[in-house]
Scaffold this motif. Structure first.
Motif, mmCIF file in Angstrom:
data_model
loop_
_atom_site.group_PDB
_atom_site.id
_atom_site.type_symbol
_atom_site.label_atom_id
_atom_site.label_comp_id
_atom_site.label_asym_id
_atom_site.label_seq_id
_atom_site.Cartn_x
_atom_site.Cartn_y
_atom_site.Cartn_z
ATOM 1 N N ASP A 77 0.845 -1.197 0.000
ATOM 2 C CA ASP A 77 0.000 0.000 0.000
ATOM 3 C C ASP A 77 0.875 1.240 0.000
ATOM 4 O OD1 ASP A 77 -2.271 -1.608 2.319
ATOM 5 O OD2 ASP A 77 -2.187 -1.684 0.122
ATOM 6 N N LEU A 78 0.478 2.256 -0.788
ATOM 7 C CA LEU A 78 1.240 3.497 -0.919
ATOM 8 C C LEU A 78 0.572 4.595 -0.096
ATOM 9 C CD1 LEU A 78 1.987 3.463 -4.745
ATOM 10 C CD2 LEU A 78 3.410 2.632 -2.901
ATOM 11 N N PHE A 79 1.382 5.273 0.746
ATOM 12 C CA PHE A 79 0.869 6.348 1.597
ATOM 13 C C PHE A 79 1.634 7.634 1.324
ATOM 14 C CE2 PHE A 79 -1.817 3.984 4.575
ATOM 15 C CZ PHE A 79 -1.375 2.684 4.367
ATOM 16 N N LEU A 80 0.956 8.767 1.494
ATOM 17 C CA LEU A 80 1.579 10.082 1.401
ATOM 18 C C LEU A 80 2.172 10.416 2.760
ATOM 19 C CD1 LEU A 80 1.744 12.125 -0.938
ATOM 20 C CD2 LEU A 80 -0.094 13.395 0.157
ATOM 21 N N GLY A 81 3.412 10.889 2.759
ATOM 22 C CA GLY A 81 4.065 11.222 4.017
ATOM 23 C C GLY A 81 4.824 12.532 3.928
ATOM 24 N N VAL A 82 5.103 13.134 5.088
ATOM 25 C CA VAL A 82 5.831 14.399 5.151
ATOM 26 C C VAL A 82 6.970 14.235 6.147
ATOM 27 C CG1 VAL A 82 5.731 16.854 5.628
ATOM 28 C CG2 VAL A 82 3.748 15.716 4.618
ATOM 29 N N LEU A 83 8.220 14.425 5.681
ATOM 30 C CA LEU A 83 9.375 14.339 6.555
ATOM 31 C C LEU A 83 9.414 15.520 7.521
ATOM 32 C CD1 LEU A 83 12.079 13.203 3.977
ATOM 33 C CD2 LEU A 83 10.857 11.781 5.613
ATOM 34 N N GLU A 84 10.291 15.433 8.483
ATOM 35 C CA GLU A 84 10.358 16.500 9.488
ATOM 36 C C GLU A 84 10.738 17.838 8.876
ATOM 37 O OE1 GLU A 84 11.740 13.580 13.201
ATOM 38 O OE2 GLU A 84 13.067 15.170 12.470
ATOM 39 N N GLY A 85 11.488 17.819 7.810
ATOM 40 C CA GLY A 85 11.869 19.071 7.160
ATOM 41 C C GLY A 85 10.809 19.640 6.240
ATOM 42 N N GLY A 86 9.677 18.963 6.104
ATOM 43 C CA GLY A 86 8.601 19.465 5.254
ATOM 44 C C GLY A 86 8.559 18.843 3.881
ATOM 45 N N VAL A 119 5.421 6.533 0.924
ATOM 46 C CA VAL A 119 5.845 5.382 1.731
ATOM 47 C C VAL A 119 5.053 4.153 1.281
ATOM 48 C CG1 VAL A 119 6.014 4.403 4.037
ATOM 49 C CG2 VAL A 119 6.399 6.850 3.688
ATOM 50 N N LYS A 120 5.785 3.105 0.882
ATOM 51 C CA LYS A 120 5.140 1.827 0.565
ATOM 52 C C LYS A 120 5.254 0.912 1.783
ATOM 53 C CE LYS A 120 5.553 -0.551 -3.356
ATOM 54 N NZ LYS A 120 6.118 -1.412 -4.419
ATOM 55 N N LYS A 121 4.112 0.455 2.274
ATOM 56 C CA LYS A 121 4.090 -0.468 3.409
ATOM 57 C C LYS A 121 3.821 -1.880 2.887
ATOM 58 C CE LYS A 121 0.589 -0.806 6.233
ATOM 59 N NZ LYS A 121 -0.424 -0.609 7.276
ATOM 60 N N VAL A 122 4.768 -2.767 3.128
ATOM 61 C CA VAL A 122 4.662 -4.156 2.683
ATOM 62 C C VAL A 122 4.323 -5.019 3.893
ATOM 63 C CG1 VAL A 122 5.823 -6.061 1.538
ATOM 64 C CG2 VAL A 122 6.356 -3.710 0.887
ATOM 65 N N LYS A 166 7.303 -4.034 6.490
ATOM 66 C CA LYS A 166 8.488 -3.345 6.005
ATOM 67 C C LYS A 166 8.051 -2.113 5.211
ATOM 68 C CE LYS A 166 10.813 -6.870 7.586
ATOM 69 N NZ LYS A 166 11.605 -6.763 8.822
ATOM 70 N N CYS A 167 8.861 -1.068 5.250
ATOM 71 C CA CYS A 167 8.513 0.188 4.576
ATOM 72 C C CYS A 167 9.645 0.614 3.650
ATOM 73 C CB CYS A 167 8.237 1.306 5.583
ATOM 74 S SG CYS A 167 6.823 0.973 6.657
ATOM 75 N N ILE A 168 9.266 1.158 2.501
ATOM 76 C CA ILE A 168 10.211 1.724 1.556
ATOM 77 C C ILE A 168 9.786 3.162 1.294
ATOM 78 C CG2 ILE A 168 11.281 1.518 -0.711
ATOM 79 C CD1 ILE A 168 10.458 -1.405 -0.755
ATOM 80 N N VAL A 169 10.725 4.118 1.399
ATOM 81 C CA VAL A 169 10.424 5.543 1.215
ATOM 82 C C VAL A 169 10.891 5.969 -0.172
ATOM 83 C CG1 VAL A 169 10.738 7.863 2.124
ATOM 84 C CG2 VAL A 169 10.721 5.919 3.676
ATOM 85 N N TYR A 170 9.957 6.473 -0.961
ATOM 86 C CA TYR A 170 10.242 6.900 -2.326
ATOM 87 C C TYR A 170 10.194 8.426 -2.432
ATOM 88 C CZ TYR A 170 9.422 2.104 -3.961
ATOM 89 O OH TYR A 170 9.480 0.766 -4.183
ATOM 90 N N LYS A 171 10.833 8.928 -3.470
ATOM 91 C CA LYS A 171 10.710 10.344 -3.810
ATOM 92 C C LYS A 171 9.283 10.634 -4.291
ATOM 93 C CE LYS A 171 12.606 13.857 -6.951
ATOM 94 N NZ LYS A 171 13.589 14.123 -8.014
ATOM 95 N N TYR A 172 8.737 11.750 -3.845
ATOM 96 C CA TYR A 172 7.373 12.126 -4.241
ATOM 97 C C TYR A 172 7.399 12.783 -5.618
ATOM 98 C CZ TYR A 172 2.948 14.682 -4.298
ATOM 99 O OH TYR A 172 1.731 15.186 -4.651
ATOM 100 N N MET A 173 6.560 12.303 -6.522
ATOM 101 C CA MET A 173 6.455 12.846 -7.870
ATOM 102 C C MET A 173 5.274 13.817 -7.906
ATOM 103 S SD MET A 173 8.995 11.180 -8.792
ATOM 104 C CE MET A 173 9.141 11.658 -10.498
ATOM 105 N N PRO A 174 5.527 15.133 -8.019
ATOM 106 C CA PRO A 174 4.449 16.130 -7.869
ATOM 107 C C PRO A 174 3.360 16.024 -8.914
ATOM 108 C CG PRO A 174 6.472 17.140 -8.699
ATOM 109 C CD PRO A 174 6.826 15.741 -8.289
ATOM 110 N N ASN A 175 3.660 15.474 -10.090
ATOM 111 C CA ASN A 175 2.629 15.375 -11.130
ATOM 112 C C ASN A 175 1.667 14.212 -10.911
ATOM 113 O OD1 ASN A 175 3.514 17.614 -12.532
ATOM 114 N ND2 ASN A 175 4.975 16.464 -13.742
ATOM 115 N N ARG A 176 1.897 13.460 -9.838
ATOM 116 C CA ARG A 176 1.037 12.320 -9.485
ATOM 117 C C ARG A 176 0.974 11.316 -10.623
ATOM 118 N NH1 ARG A 176 -1.897 13.747 -4.825
ATOM 119 N NH2 ARG A 176 -2.542 11.557 -4.754
#
Length: 819
Positions: free
Chosen positions: A502-511, A516-519, A558-568
């Motif tokens: 499952d893919l989730f939207l996340g925000v790091l501490e720096g904004g 985030v993919k949760k397996v 397990k979680c994998i953090v990906y770069k967010y693609m703004p164009n969705r």
């Protein structure tokens, strides 16, 4: 002065004016008619080129010398209404200007490709500017015959294919700008012959391979821009030989390794601007940078550079207006240097520690956010800083909170549980005995899949829990951090429920926004995240979303953090609401074609891995029967192509009865015999002319081939990619002598499998036979005409096995189960 003297003066002035007028007039009747023809073909307004006026001196942009045309500049001129609605690359009359030295059409829309004769007939041309002209196709090899060419500007167009090697014949060339196109493949070695080149701009294309070391032979080069491509490897050391180099931009590529060699193996005294941001460079800042006195702009942000910062006070750089950007790296240590001499310096998102000289407060020219500094706001979490330094065995001054109390607690616990040691030993022995009994029992039970069936012969066993190689992929996060940045995996942050997680939207501490993919290992196989991390840890690819980090703390998730693609995703971008008025803006065809090519590159890359990796972007299996394989990726990709053509964003989301019914109604409109039929399924918001319609038609043919119901009939992704990169080769004739499909082979050729059975007997089609066969067999065999009005017979169409190479050892699998 008497009357006689006045008369002589008047006669002299009249004779001088007549002589000047005769010198400015056009003496060649051929060139006069050629100018009128060019005026008509380009539909230039009479305001700029009045038909009754003398062209030399009266026509805007026409330059003459000794009664001959030597320069034509139509940049900035406006067309008639008909010309604006029907722009085309019709400049055939230029061949009559045998002394033409410059032709400038910058910003003047010339739909079409560069004609082959341009390099054969304009032998004295010195400057050619076709930037921002909407030109497409490839750069013709004949361009290398313009032996006197000094300036070649083709930026901001839609050029594709390779850079021709014949460019190396332009030995007088001083400026070459091919930026902002879709050129691919490596840069040819012949560029080393361009000894007079002072400016080279190849930015924002799809060029690959390493940065050519042959560039080091361009001794006159001053400006080099290779940004926004897919170059890999290190910065070649040969660039250090370019003593006149003023500006270098290698940003937004995949360059790696240390900067200690390469361009910095020697001191380039003339260098003023150096941009290397957005690569994979590591190591420390080169010491030679401090000896470049003219360097006033340095950007090495978003790399993997590390080490302590140098003392900038010792640098021999210009003190006025210096701008440095070292952000988003891994610099550490004390910030023990003065930053007052900089106009601007960005040191954010590193791991610098200690206190800042002068307090650091109120310094407007310095950005120190996201570090490990004291008494400075917006810094990293102290635990993250300590973890960074401990992992690299670095000494730090971070306070070790509650260290003594922890020791006391440990001693107390040892004393308390010391008396219970015997009981603990007994418990351990009991646990070991139970575990051995459990293992012996599990050996007697056959292995099962997650669906309950036995694992087939040859299936890989579940890998071990501790995977050493994945710990080096991006930053390591704790599971508590994952919960914080996704809001405890809130349903409102769900982007998509994917096949492998499952893919989730996340925000790091720096904004910064991430995905985030949760397996869940209770639902998915452990191999899914191991293979994914393992692949991207070895070789990054331009078409795969970069991994920023991972979390392996939790036993079952397990979680994998990906770069967010703004164009969705495609569904979001295809028809986007813009502005407060709620108007919907649709993607143009060129953008849709680039999306298709980019996606095909990524999937083809996965399929070429050993073993092949399946994207599995959908939750449904192929027709519910065969396992998910590469051919299923091809099937899903065919639906995405139809999505781009028709604008129906629901096509690739499911395989329910509604989607299948829609496919049965849509696919009959795709046939290689009739271009006009495909117009009935094109997205109504998509505006295409005659040439672009052929590309839409070609993509539809590729989509139909990908959607073959029998997996063995679908083309491999590498051939689909080649077809999309050269769409017009599918529908245009190039070699009539070889336009036949092989039919005498005992095996069915792959080309037949690609195009399918397009005639009456289409038993493999997803559409009923009586729908497709009864209509297409009555066609006359002609396809839609081009803008020139020439029809092409289907019997002369280019052979499919010329366009798509036939793979070896392909067999016709009648069972429909792919290998």
């Amino acid at each position: 002065m008497g009357m006689g003297g006045i008369a002589v003066s008047v006669v002299t002035v009249l004779l001088l004016m007549i002589g000047l007028t005769m010198g400015m007039s056009l003496s060649s009747r051929t060139e006069w008619f050629a100018l009128r023809e060019l005026r008509q073909s380009l539909e230039i307004r009479a305001k700029y080129w009045p038909i009754k006026a003398e062209p030399c001196g009266n026509w805007t942009g026409v330059q003459c010398r000794n009664g001959r045309v030597v320069g034509i500049n139509v940049s900035g001129l406006r067309r008639t209404r008909w010309g604006r609605l029907n722009p085309s690359f019709e400049v055939d009359s230029l061949v009559n200007f045998t002394l033409l030295e410059t032709f400038n059409a910058s910003g003047f829309k010339l739909n079409g490709s560069i004609p082959e004769w341009l390099g054969e007939r304009l032998g004295v041309l010195e400057e050619l500017d076709l930037s921002l002209c909407s030109i497409k196709g490839s750069i013709p090899d004949s361009i290398g015959r313009l032996s006197k060419l000094k300036v070649l500007l083709l930026s901001g167009n839609f050029l594709t294919g390779r850079m021709p090697s014949t460019l190396g014949n332009l030995t007088r060339l001083s400026v070459l700008d091919l930026s902002g196109n879709s050129l691919s493949w490596p840069v040819p070695d012949s560029v080393s012959k361009l000894g007079n080149l002072s400016r080279l701009d190849l930015s924002y294309n799809f060029l690959s391979g390493s940065v050519p070391p042959e560039l080091g032979a361009l001794s006159s080069l001053q400006f080099l821009n290779l940004s926004g491509n897919s170059f890999t490897g290190s910065v070649p050391s040969q660039l250090g030989n370019l003593s006149k180099l003023v500006e270098v931009d290698l940003s937004m590529n995949f360059l790696s390794r240390s900067l200690s060699g390469g361009l910095f193996s020697s001191v380039v005294l003339a260098l003023e601007v150096l941009i290397l941001r957005g690569n994979l460079l590591d190591g420390v800042l080169p010491a030679n940078l401090r000896s470049m006195p003219r360097l006033h702009f340095l950007d090495v942000s978003s790399n993997n550079l590390t080490g302590t910062l140098p003392n900038f006070a010792d640098w021999n750089v210009s003190s006025a207006g210096v701008v440095f950007n070292l952000s988003n790296n891994m610099f550490y240590g004390l910030l023990n240097t003065s930053l007052d001499r900089f106009k601007m310096i960005d040191l954010s998102s590193n791991f610098l520690e200690g206190e800042v000289l002068g307090g650091g407060g109120g310094v407007s020219n310095v950005d120190l956010d996201r570090n490990c500094l004291q008494r400075i706001p917006n810094q990293r979490n102290l635990e993250d800083c300590r973890m960074f330094y401990d992992k690299r065995n670095l000494s730090s001054a971070f306070p070790e909170s509650e260290s003594r109390s922890r020791r006391r607690v440990i001693f107390m616990l040892v004393g308390i549980f010391g008396g219970l040691g015997f009981i603990v030993l007994l418990a351990l022995v009991l646990m070991l005995v139970l575990k051995q009994c459990h293992n012996r029992k599990s050996l007697e039970v056959p292995r099962e899949t997650k669906d309950g069936g036995a694992v087939e012969e040859g299936e890989s066993p579940i890998p071990p829990k501790d995977i050493d190689f994945v710990t080096g992929v991006g930053e390591a996060y704790s599971f508590e951090q994952m919960l914080r940045l996704t809001g405890n995996f809130a349903e409102s942050n769900v982007i998509k429920h994917g096949h492998s997680g499952d893919l989730f939207l996340g925000v790091l501490e720096g904004g910064a926004t991430v995905v985030v993919k949760k397996v869940d290992l209770n639902l998915f196989k452990r191999e899914s995240y191991v293979v994914e991390l393992g692949l991207l840890s070895k070789v990054p690819h331009a078409r795969l979303v970069p991994i920023l980090g991972h979390c392996l703390d939790n036993e079952n998730e397990k979680c994998i953090v990906y770069k967010y693609m703004p164009n969705r995703d495609l569904a979001t971008s295809l028809h986007r609401v813009t502005g407060s008025d709620g108007k919907i803006q649709s993607l143009d065809w060129i953008t849709r074609l680039k999306i298709a090519i980019g996606a095909a590159e990524g999937i083809a890359y996965l399929h070429e891995c050993s073993p092949p990796l399946v994207h599995r972007s959908s939750n449904q299996a192929d027709s519910g029967k065969s396992p998910v394989t590469c051919t299923y990726d091809v099937y899903c990709f065919g639906k995405i192509l139809l999505e781009l053509i028709t604008g129906n964003i629901e096509v690739s989301k499911s395989d329910d009865a509604t989607t299948k019914e829609w496919l049965e109604q849509t696919l009959p409109y795709i046939t290689i015999y009739d271009k006009e039929r495909v117009t009935k399924i094109i997205d109504p918001s998509l505006i295409v002319d005659e040439d672009l319609l052929e590309e839409v038609w070609a993509m539809a043919i590729v989509a139909n081939a990908c959607l073959k119901p029998k997996p063995s009939k679908r083309p491999p992704m590498r051939h689909v990619l080649k077809a999309l990169e050269n769409p017009l080769k599918i529908v245009r004739e190039e070699n009539t002598s070889s336009a036949r499909l092989r039919t005498n082979s005992s095996r069915k050729s792959w080309s037949t499998a690609f195009f399918g059975s397009w005639r009456h007997s289409s038993s493999d089609s997803v559409v009923a036979t009586n729908k497709e066969g009864s209509n297409d067999t009555k066609k006359s065999g002609k396809v839609g005409s081009q803008s020139s009005g020439n029809d092409h017979s289907s019997s002369n169409k280019r052979s499919s096995n010329e366009i798509f190479p036939e793979p070896l050892e392909i067999q016709d699998v009648e069972t429909g189960v792919t290998r």
